[in-house]
Design a protein around this motif. Sequence first.
Motif, short mmCIF file in Angstrom:
data_model
loop_
_atom_site.label_atom_id
_atom_site.label_comp_id
_atom_site.label_asym_id
_atom_site.label_seq_id
_atom_site.Cartn_x
_atom_site.Cartn_y
_atom_site.Cartn_z
N GLY A 1 0.81 -1.20 0.00
CA GLY A 1 0.00 0.00 0.00
C GLY A 1 0.85 1.26 0.00
N ARG A 2 0.32 2.31 -0.60
CA ARG A 2 1.06 3.57 -0.71
C ARG A 2 1.02 4.37 0.59
NH1 ARG A 2 -1.39 4.05 -6.69
NH2 ARG A 2 -3.03 2.98 -5.59
N ASN A 3 1.93 5.35 0.67
CA ASN A 3 1.98 6.26 1.81
C ASN A 3 1.39 7.60 1.36
OD1 ASN A 3 2.78 8.19 3.75
ND2 ASN A 3 4.50 6.92 4.37
N THR A 4 0.16 7.86 1.72
CA THR A 4 -0.50 9.09 1.27
C THR A 4 0.15 10.34 1.86
OG1 THR A 4 -2.15 8.75 3.01
CG2 THR A 4 -2.74 8.05 0.78
N SER A 5 0.72 10.21 3.04
CA SER A 5 1.41 11.36 3.64
C SER A 5 2.62 11.76 2.81
CB SER A 5 1.84 11.03 5.08
OG SER A 5 0.71 10.80 5.90
N GLU A 6 3.32 10.78 2.24
CA GLU A 6 4.47 11.07 1.40
C GLU A 6 4.04 11.77 0.11
OE1 GLU A 6 8.17 11.25 -0.59
OE2 GLU A 6 7.53 11.30 1.52
N ILE A 7 2.90 11.37 -0.42
CA ILE A 7 2.39 12.02 -1.64
C ILE A 7 2.04 13.47 -1.34
CG2 ILE A 7 0.55 11.99 -3.37
CD1 ILE A 7 0.53 8.91 -2.99
N LEU A 8 1.42 13.72 -0.20
CA LEU A 8 1.09 15.08 0.20
C LEU A 8 2.36 15.89 0.44
CD1 LEU A 8 -1.46 16.79 0.81
CD2 LEU A 8 -1.18 16.16 3.21
N ARG A 9 3.36 15.28 1.08
CA ARG A 9 4.64 15.95 1.31
C ARG A 9 5.32 16.32 -0.01
NH1 ARG A 9 10.35 15.21 2.13
NH2 ARG A 9 10.25 13.50 0.64
N THR A 10 5.24 15.44 -1.00
CA THR A 10 5.84 15.71 -2.30
C THR A 10 5.17 16.90 -2.98
OG1 THR A 10 6.42 13.37 -2.53
CG2 THR A 10 6.43 14.69 -4.54
N ILE A 11 3.85 16.97 -2.89
CA ILE A 11 3.13 18.12 -3.43
C ILE A 11 3.63 19.41 -2.76
CG2 ILE A 11 0.90 19.30 -3.33
CD1 ILE A 11 0.90 17.48 -5.63
N ASP A 12 3.74 19.40 -1.43
CA ASP A 12 4.21 20.58 -0.71
C ASP A 12 5.60 21.00 -1.19
OD1 ASP A 12 1.94 20.89 0.87
OD2 ASP A 12 2.73 19.64 2.49
N ALA A 13 6.49 20.01 -1.37
CA ALA A 13 7.86 20.31 -1.80
C ALA A 13 7.88 20.87 -3.22
CB ALA A 13 8.71 19.05 -1.70
N LEU A 14 7.11 20.28 -4.11
CA LEU A 14 7.08 20.75 -5.49
C LEU A 14 6.52 22.17 -5.59
CD1 LEU A 14 5.76 17.53 -7.27
CD2 LEU A 14 7.99 18.58 -7.64
N GLN A 15 5.45 22.43 -4.88
CA GLN A 15 4.84 23.75 -4.94
C GLN A 15 5.74 24.81 -4.31
OE1 GLN A 15 0.86 23.30 -3.28
NE2 GLN A 15 0.05 22.57 -5.24
N LEU A 16 6.41 24.46 -3.23
CA LEU A 16 7.34 25.40 -2.60
C LEU A 16 8.53 25.68 -3.51
CD1 LEU A 16 7.96 27.05 -0.03
CD2 LEU A 16 9.28 25.08 0.78
N ALA A 17 9.04 24.63 -4.15
CA ALA A 17 10.18 24.80 -5.07
C ALA A 17 9.82 25.73 -6.21
CB ALA A 17 10.62 23.44 -5.60
N ASP A 18 8.62 25.57 -6.75
CA ASP A 18 8.18 26.43 -7.85
C ASP A 18 8.00 27.88 -7.38
OD1 ASP A 18 8.16 24.22 -9.43
OD2 ASP A 18 6.00 24.18 -9.80
N LYS A 19 7.50 28.04 -6.17
CA LYS A 19 7.19 29.38 -5.66
C LYS A 19 8.44 30.15 -5.25
CE LYS A 19 4.42 31.70 -2.10
NZ LYS A 19 3.48 31.50 -0.96
N LYS A 20 9.38 29.47 -4.57
CA LYS A 20 10.51 30.18 -3.96
C LYS A 20 11.86 29.89 -4.60
CE LYS A 20 10.34 31.41 0.26
NZ LYS A 20 10.35 31.53 1.74
N GLY A 21 11.91 28.94 -5.55
CA GLY A 21 13.20 28.63 -6.18
C GLY A 21 14.17 27.94 -5.26
#
Length: 241
Positions: free
Chosen positions: A177-197
């Motif tokens: 089974g997948r880790n949904t918390s990790e998927i949510l964490r990845t979204i946070d990291a991607l969006q922050l990377a796009d926003k702040k470089g």
Amino acid sequence: MLLTRSLRFAPRSLVSTRLLSFTQADQPRVRIGSTAPNFQVDTTHGKIDFHEFIGNNWTILFSHPKDFTPICTTELGAFSRLKPEFDKRGVKLIGLSVEDVDSHKAWIKDIEDIEKQKFQFPIIADGKREVAFKYDMVTEEDFKNLESGLIATIRSVFIIDPLKKVRAMVIYPPSIGRNTSEILRTIDALQLADKKGVVTPVDWQLGDDVIIPPTVSDEAAKEKFGEFKKVKPYLRYTSSK
């Protein structure tokens, strides 16, 4: 998990007919940074064009081996509980399984009974295996038999940005089974990377310090981020807030 063996005895109505030609040469190459392949399918929310469904949103597409299987039921329940968190981040959810819409809707009733809440995102009916083929959602052995019978999709996750680009992929075998918390964490990291470089270190969580990319000079980093901690010339931390 004896899923493969149990599928051999699936009702004939669940076995798709030969409708597409599945050859390696025709399979899109889905990589990080590539455009997510488009498709038109039936879902539990009606017919969709996938790119139109994405619109200007982040989207998570995730596949399941089969309806009414135990691990998949727990996963869809977890995504359902976390939907408000994905909504806050502007992320759409869409699942996939190879059964038809009626089967999906019956399965959703089980999930709602377990979770005690309404299930609110669509599940794709991929009876033709078109999406499984385009996104390479099967094992090597199953790919060779994709046209010959009921083939289970493995647990694939594709995180797609508003430009329809694949930004991250996670793939598990049917038994894990997948880790949904990790998927949510990845979204946070991607969006922050796009926003702040910035980029995120190992085990990063929302609110933790981030890393300044080595391509940014100290002078530019100070101007852009203010104070930062320099551990090595190539390893510099700054606040994510």
